[in-house]
Design a protein around this motif. Structure first.
Motif, mmCIF file in Angstrom:
data_model
loop_
_atom_site.group_PDB
_atom_site.id
_atom_site.type_symbol
_atom_site.label_atom_id
_atom_site.label_comp_id
_atom_site.label_asym_id
_atom_site.label_seq_id
_atom_site.Cartn_x
_atom_site.Cartn_y
_atom_site.Cartn_z
ATOM 1 N N ALA A 2 98.274 116.927 80.694
ATOM 2 C CA ALA A 2 99.300 117.645 81.426
ATOM 3 C C ALA A 2 99.551 116.882 82.726
ATOM 4 C CB ALA A 2 98.835 119.063 81.722
ATOM 5 N N GLU A 3 100.747 117.079 83.302
ATOM 6 C CA GLU A 3 101.087 116.419 84.554
ATOM 7 C C GLU A 3 100.061 116.777 85.623
ATOM 8 O OE1 GLU A 3 105.114 117.171 85.678
ATOM 9 O OE2 GLU A 3 104.881 116.216 87.633
ATOM 10 N N GLY A 4 99.578 115.754 86.342
ATOM 11 C CA GLY A 4 98.612 116.002 87.411
ATOM 12 C C GLY A 4 97.166 115.862 86.966
ATOM 13 N N PHE A 5 96.952 115.599 85.678
ATOM 14 C CA PHE A 5 95.596 115.432 85.160
ATOM 15 C C PHE A 5 95.417 114.008 84.645
ATOM 16 C CE2 PHE A 5 96.223 119.949 85.120
ATOM 17 C CZ PHE A 5 94.976 120.508 85.343
ATOM 18 N N ASP A 65 83.502 126.165 89.754
ATOM 19 C CA ASP A 65 84.064 125.809 91.060
ATOM 20 C C ASP A 65 85.561 125.597 90.830
ATOM 21 O OD1 ASP A 65 84.259 125.259 93.746
ATOM 22 O OD2 ASP A 65 82.674 123.779 93.747
ATOM 23 N N TYR A 66 86.212 124.824 91.641
ATOM 24 C CA TYR A 66 87.642 124.624 91.444
ATOM 25 C C TYR A 66 88.032 123.238 91.915
ATOM 26 C CZ TYR A 66 88.858 124.523 96.340
ATOM 27 O OH TYR A 66 88.979 124.136 97.647
ATOM 28 N N LYS A 67 89.225 122.807 91.525
ATOM 29 C CA LYS A 67 89.800 121.582 92.071
ATOM 30 C C LYS A 67 91.280 121.819 92.328
ATOM 31 C CE LYS A 67 90.936 119.389 87.663
ATOM 32 N NZ LYS A 67 90.742 118.239 86.793
ATOM 33 N N GLU A 68 91.809 121.037 93.249
ATOM 34 C CA GLU A 68 93.232 121.100 93.553
ATOM 35 C C GLU A 68 93.999 120.319 92.484
ATOM 36 O OE1 GLU A 68 94.798 122.708 95.976
ATOM 37 O OE2 GLU A 68 93.013 123.402 97.047
ATOM 38 N N VAL A 69 95.141 120.835 92.078
ATOM 39 C CA VAL A 69 96.009 120.159 91.126
ATOM 40 C C VAL A 69 97.381 120.039 91.789
ATOM 41 C CG1 VAL A 69 97.044 120.271 88.844
ATOM 42 C CG2 VAL A 69 94.741 121.183 89.218
ATOM 43 N N PRO A 70 97.966 118.821 91.765
ATOM 44 C CA PRO A 70 99.276 118.653 92.407
ATOM 45 C C PRO A 70 100.337 119.529 91.753
ATOM 46 C CG PRO A 70 98.349 116.535 91.682
ATOM 47 C CD PRO A 70 97.462 117.602 91.142
ATOM 48 N N ALA A 71 101.372 119.810 92.486
ATOM 49 C CA ALA A 71 102.499 120.568 91.952
ATOM 50 C C ALA A 71 103.119 119.793 90.795
ATOM 51 C CB ALA A 71 103.535 120.797 93.044
ATOM 52 N N PRO A 91 101.204 123.087 95.101
ATOM 53 C CA PRO A 91 99.863 122.726 94.647
ATOM 54 C C PRO A 91 99.151 123.946 94.060
ATOM 55 C CG PRO A 91 100.269 121.867 96.840
ATOM 56 C CD PRO A 91 101.410 122.782 96.511
ATOM 57 N N ARG A 92 98.340 123.691 93.043
ATOM 58 C CA ARG A 92 97.646 124.773 92.345
ATOM 59 C C ARG A 92 96.148 124.501 92.360
ATOM 60 N NH1 ARG A 92 99.570 123.090 86.964
ATOM 61 N NH2 ARG A 92 99.770 121.123 88.042
ATOM 62 N N VAL A 93 95.393 125.474 91.916
ATOM 63 C CA VAL A 93 93.961 125.257 91.726
ATOM 64 C C VAL A 93 93.651 125.435 90.241
ATOM 65 C CG1 VAL A 93 93.311 125.987 94.044
ATOM 66 C CG2 VAL A 93 93.369 127.661 92.199
ATOM 67 N N ALA A 94 92.669 124.692 89.780
ATOM 68 C CA ALA A 94 92.170 124.833 88.413
ATOM 69 C C ALA A 94 90.662 125.052 88.499
ATOM 70 C CB ALA A 94 92.479 123.583 87.597
ATOM 71 N N LEU A 95 90.149 125.928 87.663
ATOM 72 C CA LEU A 95 88.710 126.153 87.644
ATOM 73 C C LEU A 95 88.018 124.943 87.032
ATOM 74 C CD1 LEU A 95 88.413 129.884 86.489
ATOM 75 C CD2 LEU A 95 88.301 128.956 88.811
ATOM 76 N N THR A 96 86.844 124.618 87.564
ATOM 77 C CA THR A 96 86.016 123.562 86.999
ATOM 78 C C THR A 96 84.674 124.175 86.606
ATOM 79 O OG1 THR A 96 85.119 122.960 89.168
ATOM 80 C CG2 THR A 96 87.068 121.758 88.410
ATOM 81 N N PHE A 97 83.959 123.448 85.756
ATOM 82 C CA PHE A 97 82.653 123.918 85.293
ATOM 83 C C PHE A 97 81.708 122.735 85.316
ATOM 84 C CE2 PHE A 97 79.693 125.247 81.780
ATOM 85 C CZ PHE A 97 79.257 126.436 82.344
ATOM 86 N N LYS A 98 80.609 122.878 86.046
ATOM 87 C CA LYS A 98 79.600 121.814 86.114
ATOM 88 C C LYS A 98 78.351 122.301 85.434
ATOM 89 C CE LYS A 98 77.084 118.717 89.104
ATOM 90 N NZ LYS A 98 76.932 118.108 90.408
ATOM 91 N N LEU A 99 77.866 121.520 84.459
ATOM 92 C CA LEU A 99 76.672 121.916 83.714
ATOM 93 C C LEU A 99 75.468 121.957 84.646
ATOM 94 C CD1 LEU A 99 77.103 119.839 80.435
ATOM 95 C CD2 LEU A 99 77.924 122.133 80.954
#
Ligand code: ZN
Length: 135
Positions: free
Chosen positions: A67-70, A112-118, A125-133
């Motif tokens: 997806a755009e921004g990833f 946790d989360y990371k910033e995702v560009p518009a 700008p948006r946030v996306a959840l992240t997961f760290k093992l």
């Protein structure tokens, strides 16, 4: 009708170090990310609560066409939170080429989360959840 927790408030809380969700006063179910009604019983009688960020990986896929921004490749995973709801996350600090059932399924970790560009679909700008093992 008023939203108890808007998407902007949810994102700002994440940026401020708090992972918020909604807990239903009728059935006890948690709704994350926030919605107008309870994901368990459709009641609007909910309260804002802080979640403990702990979860278990239930499903995943490796994305090569982003997806755009990833930046590919990356892992999209469904994580079951200790509070019950399943959330969509990106797994971080893990090599997508090592993503196998044995290496990932059922693993515990932390949200946790990371910033995702518009992008063309969002207002900014948006946030996306992240997961760290967990180690
Ligand atoms: Zn409910």
């Amino acid at each position: 009708m008023e939203y108890l927790l808007t998407s902007d408030q949810y994102a700002d809380a994440l940026r401020g170090g708090r992972f918020l969700g909604l807990k239903c006063k009728q059935c006890g179910a948690y709704t994350v990310p926030p919605q107008k009604v309870c994901s368990g019983c459709l009641s609007e009688d909910m309260e804002v609560v802080e979640l403990n960020r702990k979860g278990e990986l239930r499903s995943f896929t490796v994305i090569y066409t982003p997806a755009e921004g990833f930046e590919p490749p990356y892992i999209v995973a469904l994580v079951e939170l200790e509070e019950g709801p399943w959330v969509t996350t990106n797994i971080i600090d893990f090599d997508p080429e090592q993503a196998t059932m044995e290496n990932l399924m059922g693993k515990k970790g932390r949200i946790d989360y990371k910033e995702v560009p518009a992008d063309m679909f969002s207002g900014g700008p948006r946030v996306a959840l992240t997961f760290k093992l967990a180690d």
